[in-house]
Design a protein around this motif. Sequence first.
Motif, PDB file in Angstrom:
ATOM      1  N   ARG A 889       4.787  -4.780  37.163  1.00  0.00           N
ATOM      2  CA  ARG A 889       5.499  -5.070  38.415  1.00  0.00           C
ATOM      3  C   ARG A 889       7.014  -4.986  38.227  1.00  0.00           C
ATOM      4  N   ARG A 890       7.465  -5.640  37.186  1.00  0.00           N
ATOM      5  CA  ARG A 890       8.916  -5.685  36.952  1.00  0.00           C
ATOM      6  C   ARG A 890       9.473  -4.300  36.655  1.00  0.00           C
ATOM      7  N   ALA A 891       8.720  -3.529  35.871  1.00  0.00           N
ATOM      8  CA  ALA A 891       9.187  -2.193  35.514  1.00  0.00           C
ATOM      9  C   ALA A 891       9.239  -1.292  36.743  1.00  0.00           C
ATOM     10  N   VAL A 892       8.234  -1.354  37.595  1.00  0.00           N
ATOM     11  CA  VAL A 892       8.218  -0.535  38.816  1.00  0.00           C
ATOM     12  C   VAL A 892       9.357  -0.951  39.743  1.00  0.00           C
ATOM     13  N   ALA A 893       9.577  -2.275  39.869  1.00  0.00           N
ATOM     14  CA  ALA A 893      10.658  -2.749  40.730  1.00  0.00           C
ATOM     15  C   ALA A 893      12.014  -2.233  40.231  1.00  0.00           C
ATOM     16  N   THR A 894      12.167  -2.150  38.920  1.00  0.00           N
ATOM     17  CA  THR A 894      13.423  -1.623  38.352  1.00  0.00           C
ATOM     18  C   THR A 894      13.627  -0.165  38.755  1.00  0.00           C
ATOM     19  N   VAL A 895      12.583   0.639  38.649  1.00  0.00           N
ATOM     20  CA  VAL A 895      12.690   2.052  39.038  1.00  0.00           C
ATOM     21  C   VAL A 895      13.012   2.171  40.518  1.00  0.00           C
ATOM     22  N   LEU A 896      12.400   1.346  41.332  1.00  0.00           N
ATOM     23  CA  LEU A 896      12.676   1.381  42.777  1.00  0.00           C
ATOM     24  C   LEU A 896      14.151   1.101  43.048  1.00  0.00           C
ATOM     25  N   ARG A 897      14.664   0.060  42.387  1.00  0.00           N
ATOM     26  CA  ARG A 897      16.073  -0.305  42.608  1.00  0.00           C
ATOM     27  C   ARG A 897      16.999   0.822  42.145  1.00  0.00           C
ATOM     28  N   GLU A 898      16.630   1.459  41.042  1.00  0.00           N
ATOM     29  CA  GLU A 898      17.491   2.532  40.519  1.00  0.00           C
ATOM     30  C   GLU A 898      17.565   3.718  41.489  1.00  0.00           C
ATOM     31  N   HIS A 899      16.591   3.844  42.328  1.00  0.00           N
ATOM     32  CA  HIS A 899      16.613   4.908  43.332  1.00  0.00           C
ATOM     33  C   HIS A 899      17.031   4.384  44.707  1.00  0.00           C
ATOM     34  N   GLY A 900      17.486   3.148  44.748  1.00  0.00           N
ATOM     35  CA  GLY A 900      18.024   2.599  45.989  1.00  0.00           C
ATOM     36  C   GLY A 900      17.007   2.034  46.941  1.00  0.00           C
ATOM     37  N   TYR A 901      15.805   1.705  46.450  1.00  0.00           N
ATOM     38  CA  TYR A 901      14.763   1.167  47.333  1.00  0.00           C
ATOM     39  C   TYR A 901      14.445  -0.268  46.943  1.00  0.00           C
ATOM     40  N   ILE A 902      14.582  -1.147  47.931  1.00  0.00           N
ATOM     41  CA  ILE A 902      14.203  -2.549  47.755  1.00  0.00           C
ATOM     42  C   ILE A 902      13.197  -2.860  48.864  1.00  0.00           C
ATOM     43  N   PHE A 903      11.920  -3.005  48.485  1.00  0.00           N
ATOM     44  CA  PHE A 903      10.874  -3.193  49.482  1.00  0.00           C
ATOM     45  C   PHE A 903      10.578  -4.655  49.761  1.00  0.00           C
ATOM     46  N   GLU A 904      11.330  -5.540  49.106  1.00  0.00           N
ATOM     47  CA  GLU A 904      11.170  -6.956  49.413  1.00  0.00           C
ATOM     48  C   GLU A 904      12.002  -7.293  50.639  1.00  0.00           C
ATOM     49  N   ALA A 905      11.391  -7.924  51.646  1.00  0.00           N
ATOM     50  CA  ALA A 905      12.139  -8.295  52.850  1.00  0.00           C
ATOM     51  C   ALA A 905      13.167  -9.354  52.508  1.00  0.00           C
ATOM     52  N   GLU A 906      14.339  -9.240  53.130  1.00  0.00           N
ATOM     53  CA  GLU A 906      15.391 -10.230  52.892  1.00  0.00           C
ATOM     54  C   GLU A 906      14.984 -11.558  53.494  1.00  0.00           C
ATOM     55  N   GLN A 907      15.226 -12.615  52.714  1.00  0.00           N
ATOM     56  CA  GLN A 907      14.878 -13.958  53.180  1.00  0.00           C
ATOM     57  C   GLN A 907      15.944 -14.507  54.115  1.00  0.00           C
TER      58      GLN A 907
END
Length: 907
Positions: A889-907
Amino acid sequence: MSYKALPPVLAGLLADHPHNAPSSEALARLVAASDFAVDVLIQQPDLLGRLDEPLQSLQLPDGRDAEWPGLIRRWRRAQSLKLIWRDVLGIDSVEQTLAGSTWIAEQALQTGFSAIDRVLRQSHGTVRDQHGLEQHMTVLGLGKLGGGELNFSSDVDLVYAFSGHGMSDGERPIAAETYFTRLGQRLANLLDEVTADGFCHRVDLRLRPFGASGRLLLSFTAMEHYFQSAGRDWERYAWLKARPVAGDAATGWRLLDMLRPFVYRRYLDFTAIDGLRDMKAKIEAEVQRRDKRDDLKLGPGGIREIEFYVQALQIIYGGRHKALQVRSLLEGLMRLRDVGLIDPQAAVILHEAYLFLRRLENRVQMLADAQVHRLPEPSEIQKRLAQGLGYAETPALIADLERHRSAVEQLFSGLLGDPAAQPAATAGEQDLQAMGFADSVRHTDRITALFESAVTQALADRSKQRLQRVTAALMLACSKASHPDDCLTHAISFLQATLKRSSYIALLDEQPNALQRVVDVFDESLWMTQQLIEHPLLLDELLDSRIIARGFDAETLPAQIDARLAGHAEDAEAALLALNESKLSLGFKIAYHFLFHGMAATQASRLLTQLAEQVLERCQRIAATELFQQHGAVMDSAFAVIGYGSLGASGLSFNSDLDLVFLNQVGPIQASDGIRSLDASRYFLRHAQKLIALLDLTTPAGSLYETDIRLRPDGAKGLLVSSLDSFATYQKQRAWVWELQALVRARAVAGDASLVSAFETLRVEILCSPRDPMALKAEITAMRQRMRAELDRGCEDRFDLKHGPGGLTDIEFLLQAMVLGHAAEHPSLAVCRESCALVTALVQTGTMTAGQAEILMDAIEVLQAESLRCHLAMQSRVVALTPVLQAVRRAVATVLREHGYIFEAEQ
């Protein structure tokens, strides 16, 4: 002659029709017995002088089809009135009344069949096979119709069949199955539909093979195959009374001769006792329901219990005693007495009770021509019934009714007895406890029941000894499994399913390695276990160690399927069964190699997808052939099946459904060239509908695939089949971003090569269109966040493999976003669909680093493997959040962020 005591309307009619009018006393008895009779006399007053005439044959004149429903309904009411008259006046016995009701139904069926057949022959000619021989349809009556004992107001249980496939030889030729299906449908409608004149007979066609979900009629070959491979005990019970009642009688008797070994086994059939006991238990449970207590047919001591008593003994002993192979219940009862299988006094009790109950049931139904089986509630109507049957008051009738029912109930309760006590198991409760089974009591009870069952008792001594050895070996192997109690539960169920296949028990006895593989399956996969229990033939896939250890070769898939289809080119039903068996067998093999031979998850999904493609291609051919036989072809046209989702991306799992979109391309000719021509749009709509139906059709080996067609243009509101041009216009001008994402994974999986190629060109063109990167990123991010909020079922310590953060959908969204964002600059990205292939392409184009690719490749394999294991365990894909999954999970989230994608909704 005075008619003052009669209803005023009827009295008036009698005054107007004094010629040959019956006596006032006789008419008063008729009026007291039946409101329906009064209605018929009012509607057809000429019957007043003809009540004593014999039953008259039905005539349906040619060229007056529109009048047939009215004619047949008025005729049936008139003949039924005569039955009531003869019953009320004591002219006919109960048996004669039942035979009269049967004759009326058969007359309606045969006359209606012949009239409709003449109309169809005028349009389509005579159905002939490839050698020019005429093919025939038969209508088989089951239940009381087949036994010649139909009650006054009853439905008719029918099964249609036809002798063989072919084509009609008229100016508008159609396939044999189409011709006879139309005939059967029209016949059922002619009798069953409610019109201003009521109905003729209620038609029930649900006793056919596969029930209401099966085809309306099957060929003789298909019928024989069904009963050889999938016939059940209750169907033996139902088919015991089957006989031809319309259509070609000789053809019908020929079919019943073919099916006789299914109903009556050549030996004393004690193996049927278990199934009959189950049926008896269900009857006993149903009669305990409060709403059945007063039911003459289904209640305690009712008609059904008498029928079951006689027919169960016929099934068990009919193979040895040919004299018992009769359809009439009363004749069967007497023959069972004559061969000493029923005590003479019990035969008298059952005979008298049956005639009493059937006469009372008829009188209840004669009141209003209603299919009811209990005494009416109003006391005054009960009094009418009682007095019409010769009782002074209602309590006397009720007393006789209870006397008969009590006697029948007592005899029924002793039927089939309890299984004879035998040495039960190879190990007792204490032994199972010592072996480490926590639920030793339940296991002991089930093993005891297994060895006491009628099926086990019917085994030869050698087979019983083998069964004991195999049971002991299974218990020992299960005790060493990871989940011993679950494993043994499955093992016992498996033994119950394979008892009648003694060869399998022998093989497991002789091949301990094969037995261990079976236990491994029980321990690791509930899905594979259920497949084995439902389809014991799959055991063949585990018996040969050389085959099971051999690497799975995807290139041989087409050849393996074609080998099963060999010889079925002209028989669509047999071909579909062979396809289902192929899918079942090959899917099981893939599952075994994944779980026990280290097959990668991505490879397993790829193989499952290739299997689906092979099945689709062959179903597409069957659908196209059937369509051509019925309607010809649309010249210079094409049809293609587009796979979306996991099918398009080669990521299917076990029991996945198929996301399909259908396309066509039509030239200047806008209609098919057959005698029954269709315009092109309807032609290809039928093509798609046939393909969906073939994939969904239930066979003895299950069904192929469920389909999802909602991804077509405009979704559920859109056309089932789109032209390539309209599809292109929609994708270019109206498609949402999520539809373009879906197009990334879309792939032509079956159909005409020209249209497949045109679709591929169009898809690449659309995906390579330039897009605003910021707008694209915003839309995809918003969509993913909405999906996450709606679909993610994970929590702090549970992870949703598909929808959770860093899950499979996150990876898919990233890859689709990168294709849509970069394909204009790098067209090679538009060629790929599979996730791993897309990752490789992104590295080759420089839009993703090798390190990021490695992370995603590893994540895809881990997540897909875990997902497949969930499918095979028949568990939710929301799993415990292990350290491995947390790292993914953490590794995939890192790749997403590196490409400018944050799929977690802002709180």
